[in-house]
Scaffold this motif. Structure first.
Motif, PDB file in Angstrom:
ATOM      1  N   ALA A  20       2.061   6.097  -2.430  1.00  0.00           N
ATOM      2  CA  ALA A  20       0.797   5.332  -1.087  1.00  0.00           C
ATOM      3  C   ALA A  20      -0.750   5.540  -1.972  1.00  0.00           C
ATOM      4  N   GLU A  21      -1.515   4.559  -2.017  1.00  0.00           N
ATOM      5  CA  GLU A  21      -2.791   4.257  -2.294  1.00  0.00           C
ATOM      6  C   GLU A  21      -3.741   5.646  -1.674  1.00  0.00           C
ATOM      7  N   ALA A  22      -4.635   6.519  -2.709  1.00  0.00           N
ATOM      8  CA  ALA A  22      -5.216   7.230  -1.973  1.00  0.00           C
ATOM      9  C   ALA A  22      -6.259   7.545  -2.704  1.00  0.00           C
ATOM     10  N   LEU A  54     -10.232   9.907   0.398  1.00  0.00           N
ATOM     11  CA  LEU A  54      -9.423   8.779   1.222  1.00  0.00           C
ATOM     12  C   LEU A  54     -10.212   7.672   1.956  1.00  0.00           C
ATOM     13  N   ILE A  85      -0.636   8.357   4.926  1.00  0.00           N
ATOM     14  CA  ILE A  85      -0.388   9.705   4.473  1.00  0.00           C
ATOM     15  C   ILE A  85      -0.461  10.620   4.944  1.00  0.00           C
ATOM     16  N   LYS A 140       1.060  -1.441  -0.180  1.00  0.00           N
ATOM     17  CA  LYS A 140      -0.142   0.182  -0.042  1.00  0.00           C
ATOM     18  C   LYS A 140       0.826   1.827  -0.320  1.00  0.00           C
ATOM     19  N   VAL A 141       2.011   1.378   0.642  1.00  0.00           N
ATOM     20  CA  VAL A 141       2.998   2.029   0.618  1.00  0.00           C
ATOM     21  C   VAL A 141       4.226   1.484  -0.269  1.00  0.00           C
ATOM     22  N   GLN A 178      -6.391   4.984   3.950  1.00  0.00           N
ATOM     23  CA  GLN A 178      -5.400   5.460   3.382  1.00  0.00           C
ATOM     24  C   GLN A 178      -5.452   7.129   4.128  1.00  0.00           C
ATOM     25  N   VAL A 186      -0.672   9.047  -4.190  1.00  0.00           N
ATOM     26  CA  VAL A 186      -0.898  10.215  -3.265  1.00  0.00           C
ATOM     27  C   VAL A 186       1.236  10.039  -3.567  1.00  0.00           C
TER      28      VAL A 186
END
Lengths: 75, 75
Positions: free
Chosen positions: A19-21, B56, B64, A4-5, B60, A28
């Protein structure tokens, strides 16, 4: 949560986090530079071109990080 | 630091945070909804139209937020 990151070292610059966003394909990307500056790239599609780019000071990044984390409080 | 973040209650929806981000005129707006979802709006100019919008999940947003705060670590 490794997928996921994605983290990448950028020698001489700092560290890049992808990162998944939002929905699939959206993401992002944050480049944390050695001097504290964070470059924020927002991708709302699979395109390699970001929709928005911001150069955040460390103070701005900490503030927005707290808002996203739900830990931002005013005195 | 009140002027650096403007907070607004959105009755029935949640809370909206407008934070300075980058250069003057640029900003990030986050709507934290009661269900944990965070809507992220990125403005790279004075325009009232955001350059990027992401919805988001709470997970997530926390991730972030940690990246921006410098507290993101992988196990």
């Amino acid at each position: 949560m490794g997928h996921k990151v994605r983290i990448q070292e950028l020698p001489g610059i700092g560290k890049r986090y992808d990162a998944e966003a939002g929905a699939p394909g959206q993401r992002v990307s944050v480049v944390v530079r050695g001097n504290g500056i964070r470059d924020l790239y927002v991708f709302t599609s699979d395109s390699p071109d970001p929709d928005a780019v911001l150069e955040l000071t460390e103070e701005q990044a900490l503030r927005i990080g707290a808002i996203l984390s739900g830990t931002f409080f005013t005195s």
